[in-house]
Design a protein around this motif. Structure first.
Motif, mmCIF file in Angstrom:
data_model
loop_
_atom_site.group_PDB
_atom_site.id
_atom_site.type_symbol
_atom_site.label_atom_id
_atom_site.label_comp_id
_atom_site.label_asym_id
_atom_site.label_seq_id
_atom_site.Cartn_x
_atom_site.Cartn_y
_atom_site.Cartn_z
ATOM 1 N N ALA A 298 0.830 -1.205 0.000
ATOM 2 C CA ALA A 298 0.000 0.000 0.000
ATOM 3 C C ALA A 298 0.870 1.263 0.000
ATOM 4 N N THR A 299 1.952 1.231 0.775
ATOM 5 C CA THR A 299 2.860 2.379 0.821
ATOM 6 C C THR A 299 3.528 2.594 -0.522
ATOM 7 N N LEU A 300 3.958 1.505 -1.157
ATOM 8 C CA LEU A 300 4.591 1.615 -2.469
ATOM 9 C C LEU A 300 3.618 2.140 -3.510
ATOM 10 N N ALA A 301 2.367 1.689 -3.435
ATOM 11 C CA ALA A 301 1.364 2.124 -4.411
ATOM 12 C C ALA A 301 1.078 3.617 -4.289
ATOM 13 N N ALA A 302 1.170 4.141 -3.069
ATOM 14 C CA ALA A 302 0.868 5.555 -2.841
ATOM 15 C C ALA A 302 2.098 6.447 -2.942
ATOM 16 N N ALA A 303 3.273 5.844 -3.091
ATOM 17 C CA ALA A 303 4.517 6.624 -3.091
ATOM 18 C C ALA A 303 4.649 7.459 -4.353
ATOM 19 N N THR A 304 5.198 8.640 -4.184
ATOM 20 C CA THR A 304 5.466 9.528 -5.311
ATOM 21 C C THR A 304 6.871 9.271 -5.831
ATOM 22 N N ARG A 305 7.194 9.864 -6.959
ATOM 23 C CA ARG A 305 8.554 9.765 -7.474
ATOM 24 C C ARG A 305 9.536 10.368 -6.472
ATOM 25 N N GLU A 306 9.113 11.431 -5.826
ATOM 26 C CA GLU A 306 9.950 12.086 -4.823
ATOM 27 C C GLU A 306 10.232 11.137 -3.659
ATOM 28 N N ASP A 307 9.192 10.386 -3.222
ATOM 29 C CA ASP A 307 9.378 9.402 -2.150
ATOM 30 C C ASP A 307 10.416 8.367 -2.546
ATOM 31 N N HIS A 308 10.256 7.824 -3.759
ATOM 32 C CA HIS A 308 11.183 6.790 -4.217
ATOM 33 C C HIS A 308 12.605 7.330 -4.334
ATOM 34 N N ALA A 309 12.748 8.565 -4.803
ATOM 35 C CA ALA A 309 14.078 9.164 -4.929
ATOM 36 C C ALA A 309 14.731 9.301 -3.557
ATOM 37 N N ARG A 310 13.964 9.712 -2.542
ATOM 38 C CA ARG A 310 14.506 9.843 -1.188
ATOM 39 C C ARG A 310 14.886 8.487 -0.629
ATOM 40 N N TRP A 311 13.976 7.511 -0.786
ATOM 41 C CA TRP A 311 14.240 6.172 -0.246
ATOM 42 C C TRP A 311 15.465 5.552 -0.907
ATOM 43 N N PHE A 312 15.576 5.716 -2.229
ATOM 44 C CA PHE A 312 16.694 5.103 -2.936
ATOM 45 C C PHE A 312 18.004 5.771 -2.547
ATOM 46 N N THR A 313 17.974 7.090 -2.367
ATOM 47 C CA THR A 313 19.174 7.797 -1.918
ATOM 48 C C THR A 313 19.609 7.285 -0.545
ATOM 49 N N ALA A 314 18.643 7.074 0.341
ATOM 50 C CA ALA A 314 18.954 6.524 1.666
ATOM 51 C C ALA A 314 19.504 5.107 1.546
ATOM 52 N N PHE A 315 18.934 4.325 0.655
ATOM 53 C CA PHE A 315 19.372 2.948 0.427
ATOM 54 C C PHE A 315 20.828 2.924 -0.041
ATOM 55 N N VAL A 316 21.140 3.751 -1.035
ATOM 56 C CA VAL A 316 22.501 3.804 -1.562
ATOM 57 C C VAL A 316 23.468 4.343 -0.505
#
Length: 199
Positions: free
Chosen positions: A87-105
């Protein structure tokens, strides 16, 4: 305001900010902790970069607590230690994914930096490796690959810690790769126009 995914990497790719992200990755840090971890960074500069990371969402304030008559903040990477549900992934924006991926890296960079600081390194004996592969897969083949990988990893994930078991970090990234550029029509089978012929 520019919310493009590239903006997040631009914000993160500053030497001091990279070091802050490394220091916070995988743990919780107060401002005093960060000042101790980065003693060569002037305090004013540290506060400025930390404020930028917090303002842009690349670092989050996990809690605020009173310490020595002041309010002390505890910082973490966004979504640290949490795998977003469907549900969180479905509602996530591109901005959310960019932040999460930056944190992941940033977290990966931190773990690899810690490994490189060991007194003795042996990539073969330690089982260390990193590479990028391009897999040409149909949708059906991709689904089968995901199923096979899950079958392989599931019993390993369920292993309990033991004296003869070493914690090993496996990180995966799967995304569509850009298609290679096709040569312009008429040049594919002809001579390379940039190559000189016999004099």
């Amino acid at each position: 305001m520019d919310n493009s995914p590239s903006r997040w990497s631009d914000l993160a790719l500053h030497p001091v900010r990279i070091r802050i992200l490394r220091a916070v990755a995988g743990t919780r840090r107060t401002t005093r902790d960060l000042a101790a971890a980065l003693p060569d960074v002037p305090q004013a500069s540290l506060y400025r970069h930390l404020a930028t990371l917090v303002r842009t969402g690349l670092i989050e304030v996990a809690e605020e607590r009173r310490a020595r008559g002041t309010t002390e903040r505890v910082y973490v990477l966004p979504g640290q230690g949490v795998t977003p549900d469907a549900a969180t992934l479905a509602a996530a924006t591109r901005e959310d994914h960019a932040r999460w991926f930056t944190a992941f890296v940033s977290s990966l960079l931190s773990e690899f930096s810690r490994y490189l600081e060991r007194d003795h390194l042996d990539f073969t004996a330690d089982g260390v490796g990193y590479q990028q592969l391009v897999l040409h897969l149909s949708d059906a083949e991709l689904a089968r690959f995901a199923q096979d990988l899950s079958k392989l990893l599931l019993p390993l994930i369920q292993h309990e810690p033991a004296a003869d078991r070493v914690p090993r970090l496996l990180a995966t990234v799967l995304l569509p790769a850009d298609l290679p550029h096709s040569p312009p029509t008429g040049l594919a089978d002809g001579p390379d126009p940039t190559t000189k012929g016999p004099a």
